[in-house]
Each structure stands twice: as C-alpha cells, then as structure tokens.
Design a protein around this motif. Structure first.
Motif, PDB file in Angstrom:
ATOM      1  N   LYS A 125     -77.545  -0.421 -24.822  1.00 43.52           N
ATOM      2  CA  LYS A 125     -76.916  -1.695 -25.217  1.00 43.52           C
ATOM      3  C   LYS A 125     -76.465  -2.456 -23.979  1.00 43.52           C
ATOM      4  O   LYS A 125     -76.627  -3.672 -23.875  1.00 43.52           O
ATOM      5  CB  LYS A 125     -75.693  -1.433 -26.107  1.00 43.52           C
ATOM      6  CG  LYS A 125     -76.063  -1.138 -27.532  1.00 43.52           C
ATOM      7  CD  LYS A 125     -74.779  -1.094 -28.381  1.00 43.52           C
ATOM      8  CE  LYS A 125     -75.083  -0.455 -29.723  1.00 43.52           C
ATOM      9  NZ  LYS A 125     -73.910   0.104 -30.371  1.00 43.52           N
TER      10      LYS A 125
ATOM     11  N   LYS B 232     -79.369  -4.022 -22.161  1.00 48.03           N
ATOM     12  CA  LYS B 232     -79.820  -5.234 -22.869  1.00 48.03           C
ATOM     13  C   LYS B 232     -78.861  -6.384 -22.619  1.00 48.03           C
ATOM     14  O   LYS B 232     -79.278  -7.533 -22.482  1.00 48.03           O
ATOM     15  CB  LYS B 232     -79.960  -4.951 -24.359  1.00 48.03           C
ATOM     16  CG  LYS B 232     -81.228  -4.159 -24.642  1.00 48.03           C
ATOM     17  CD  LYS B 232     -81.576  -4.151 -26.119  1.00 48.03           C
ATOM     18  CE  LYS B 232     -82.799  -3.263 -26.316  1.00 48.03           C
ATOM     19  NZ  LYS B 232     -82.574  -2.260 -27.352  1.00 48.03           N
ATOM     20  N   SER B 233     -77.537  -6.075 -22.560  1.00 44.91           N
ATOM     21  CA  SER B 233     -76.554  -7.157 -22.379  1.00 44.91           C
ATOM     22  C   SER B 233     -76.736  -7.840 -21.023  1.00 44.91           C
ATOM     23  O   SER B 233     -76.366  -9.003 -20.865  1.00 44.91           O
ATOM     24  CB  SER B 233     -75.126  -6.613 -22.510  1.00 44.91           C
ATOM     25  OG  SER B 233     -74.744  -5.976 -21.309  1.00 44.91           O
ATOM     26  N   THR B 234     -77.304  -7.102 -20.040  1.00 46.96           N
ATOM     27  CA  THR B 234     -77.475  -7.720 -18.723  1.00 46.96           C
ATOM     28  C   THR B 234     -78.651  -8.717 -18.728  1.00 46.96           C
ATOM     29  O   THR B 234     -78.800  -9.509 -17.796  1.00 46.96           O
ATOM     30  CB  THR B 234     -77.733  -6.672 -17.618  1.00 46.96           C
ATOM     31  OG1 THR B 234     -79.000  -6.044 -17.841  1.00 46.96           O
ATOM     32  CG2 THR B 234     -76.641  -5.641 -17.544  1.00 46.96           C
ATOM     33  N   TYR B 235     -79.498  -8.686 -19.827  1.00 47.56           N
ATOM     34  CA  TYR B 235     -80.638  -9.620 -19.882  1.00 47.56           C
ATOM     35  C   TYR B 235     -80.174 -11.065 -19.903  1.00 47.56           C
ATOM     36  O   TYR B 235     -80.910 -11.970 -19.590  1.00 47.56           O
ATOM     37  CB  TYR B 235     -81.520  -9.370 -21.121  1.00 47.56           C
ATOM     38  CG  TYR B 235     -82.218  -8.020 -21.147  1.00 47.56           C
ATOM     39  CD1 TYR B 235     -82.234  -7.194 -20.019  1.00 47.56           C
ATOM     40  CD2 TYR B 235     -82.850  -7.581 -22.298  1.00 47.56           C
ATOM     41  CE1 TYR B 235     -82.863  -5.961 -20.052  1.00 47.56           C
ATOM     42  CE2 TYR B 235     -83.491  -6.348 -22.337  1.00 47.56           C
ATOM     43  CZ  TYR B 235     -83.490  -5.540 -21.221  1.00 47.56           C
ATOM     44  OH  TYR B 235     -84.104  -4.328 -21.273  1.00 47.56           O
ATOM     45  N   SER B 236     -78.899 -11.284 -20.393  1.00 47.48           N
ATOM     46  CA  SER B 236     -78.416 -12.661 -20.478  1.00 47.48           C
ATOM     47  C   SER B 236     -77.872 -13.175 -19.125  1.00 47.48           C
ATOM     48  O   SER B 236     -77.453 -14.316 -19.026  1.00 47.48           O
ATOM     49  CB  SER B 236     -77.337 -12.758 -21.565  1.00 47.48           C
ATOM     50  OG  SER B 236     -76.339 -11.817 -21.289  1.00 47.48           O
ATOM     51  N   CYS B 237     -77.897 -12.318 -18.111  1.00 48.61           N
ATOM     52  CA  CYS B 237     -77.430 -12.760 -16.789  1.00 48.61           C
ATOM     53  C   CYS B 237     -78.472 -13.662 -16.119  1.00 48.61           C
ATOM     54  O   CYS B 237     -79.647 -13.648 -16.494  1.00 48.61           O
ATOM     55  CB  CYS B 237     -77.189 -11.556 -15.876  1.00 48.61           C
ATOM     56  SG  CYS B 237     -75.784 -10.574 -16.354  1.00 48.61           S
ATOM     57  N   VAL B 238     -78.016 -14.362 -15.126  1.00 47.75           N
ATOM     58  CA  VAL B 238     -78.927 -15.224 -14.356  1.00 47.75           C
ATOM     59  C   VAL B 238     -79.844 -14.333 -13.495  1.00 47.75           C
ATOM     60  O   VAL B 238     -79.359 -13.379 -12.890  1.00 47.75           O
ATOM     61  CB  VAL B 238     -78.103 -16.151 -13.434  1.00 47.75           C
ATOM     62  CG1 VAL B 238     -78.994 -17.024 -12.584  1.00 47.75           C
ATOM     63  CG2 VAL B 238     -77.148 -16.989 -14.264  1.00 47.75           C
TER      64      VAL B 238
END
Ligand code: KIV
Length: 262
Positions: free
Chosen positions: A252, A255-261
């Motif tokens: 999880k 996956k949450s780091t996928y929204s980082c720049v």
C-alpha cells in the motif's frame, strides 16, 4: 553499549516458583522495546531476551555467534518497557565456561536490566549455577534440546527418546532444582519425560515443543506471530501472520508513492 545501570527486579523471577500448582506461566521472547512493551502490557508472566535473537533478529544460522555484548544491547532495549513481567536474559554461548566467567556475564546482564538469567545445561554447569545464585541472581535452567550445542549435535532432534538420554535429562532437571534454579525450561523433549519432570520437581517447568504436561509454555515471539515465515518449528502454531500484514502495508505504501512528483 549502554553505560547506564538499569533497575533490576530479581523478586519477579523468584516469585515464579510459587506459581506451581496455582497458575500456569505464559512466557515469550522479546528483543526490543516495542515488543517487550506490548507483551508486558498484555499480561505475559515472563519475557525472555533469548539468544534466539541471533537467528530471528540478526539472521545467523544458529545461536552460537551471539555475544554477551549483543545480549546486553537487547536486554537494555527491553528493560524500560517491562513494568510487571519477569525479564530474563540468556547467557550466550561460551559466556559461562567457568563459574568466574558466569558471574561476570550474569552481572553484566543484570546491569543491563535483567531480573535473572537463563543458561543451558545440566549437571555439568552446577558450579556455574551455584556461583550465579550465590551472587544474588536468580537462575532459570534449560534442559533437553540445547541450541548452543548445535555444532556438536549436528541437528535439532527431539530429546529423551533413548532410555539413557531420558534418565540423563531427568537427572539433570533434578540437579538444577537442587542447585536452586527457580524454574526449568524443557525444550523439545518427549512428552512423557516432560510430564515426569513436572511431577517430580517442586519448581515449575516451562515447555517448548515438549507437550502440555508442563507448568507453563515459552515460545519465540516470531514463531507465534508469523514474523519469521522462512522457518516455522512444528510446535509453533502461529496465531497471526505479521509478515503478511507488513507486506500488505508495504505494498500500500509503495502504491501511495505513485502520486508523488517524478
Ligand atoms: O533463546 C530462546 O529463544 C530460547 C527458547 C527456549 C525460547 O531459549
């Protein structure tokens, strides 16, 4: 290495012997502050800073590489967390070859916060046990399968199957009681022998892989929580799967780091 001297509570270990015939003893290993705190707050009777540390925390093949410095380090990590349970630390391999050495190493574990010490062996270590007890430190014995002897034994086999081995382990347990041990761990022995030792002794027996006829049970925390999924002893019966929970949380998180720049 901690240079602080921690408060030790030897009476928490000696009082375990009065539980025999009145209450069972629930014991688990811990090697760090958060685990020790959770176990203590949940009501465990005895926390062992075991030299299983080498295998389940440090990734060694067996317990023989664990040093007194490692035991001091992990005992002092557990100490501030433990307010009620007895906190017992293992004397590691080769740290109690002589009574003099046993006193020095036991004292260093008490200084790191242990309430008592555990050491592996029977009749051959009675002088060491006498020396530690005379020095005011409560001792828990450990007979049956002795993980520190793996290099001589070659494998972790069930003990007490032959009449000679059965009688030797029984005699060892009786000598440990006579020497003043507060309790005895029975590791991986045939259940009839565990039952006979439990009936014979006035002090409590605490079993691991030795059946239910003991006055209490000890397990490695990683075994009952599924935190060491690469090897689970047959008697471990994991009660949850921490390794899986961590993997799911890490998935999880990744996956949450996928929204980082990027
Ligand atoms: O080191 C250890 O974890 C032990 C077991 C018997 C619990 O000694």
């Amino acid at each position: 290495m901690p240079n602080q001297t921690y408060q030790s509570h030897p009476e928490r270990v000696t009082s375990l012997s009065s539980k025999k015939g009145k209450a069972t003893i629930a014991a688990l290993t811990a090697y760090d502050y958060p685990t020790a705190k959770i176990l203590d707050e949940t009501g465990i009777d005895l926390i062992l800073v075991g030299d299983s540390l080498g295998m389940v925390v440090l990734g060694h093949n067996d317990t023989t590489e664990v040093t007194i410095e490692m035991m001091i380090h992990h005992t002092s990590a557990c100490r501030p967390a433990v307010k009620n349970a007895a906190l017992v630390a293992d004397l590691p391999y080769k740290s109690y070859d002589t009574p003099e050495k046993a006193i020095i190493t036991s004292n260093s574990l008490v200084k790191a916060g242990a309430d008592g010490v555990k050491l592996e062996g029977g009749t051959e270590i009675i002088p060491q046990i006498n020396a530690i007890i005379d020095n005011g430190i409560p001792v828990i014995g450990h007979v049956g399968l002795l993980p520190q002897s793996i290099k001589i034994e070659g494998s972790y086999k069930k003990k007490g199957k032959s009449p000679e081995e059965y009688s030797r382990i029984l005699a060892d347990a009786i000598s440990l009681e006579k020497a003043g041990a507060v309790a005895i761990f029975l590791e991986n022995i045939v259940s009839e022998l565990a039952s006979e030792i439990t009936n014979e002794l006035k002090i409590p027996t605490i079993g691991i892989g030795s059946g239910i006829d003991c006055n209490g049970q000890i397990r490695v925390i990683h075994d009952i929580t599924g935190f060491f999924p690469w090897f689970t002893p047959s008697f471990a019966d994991p009660l949850c799967n921490i390794a899986n929970e961590i993997s799911l949380a890490v998935e999880k998180y990744i996956k949450s780091t996928y929204s980082c720049v990027i």
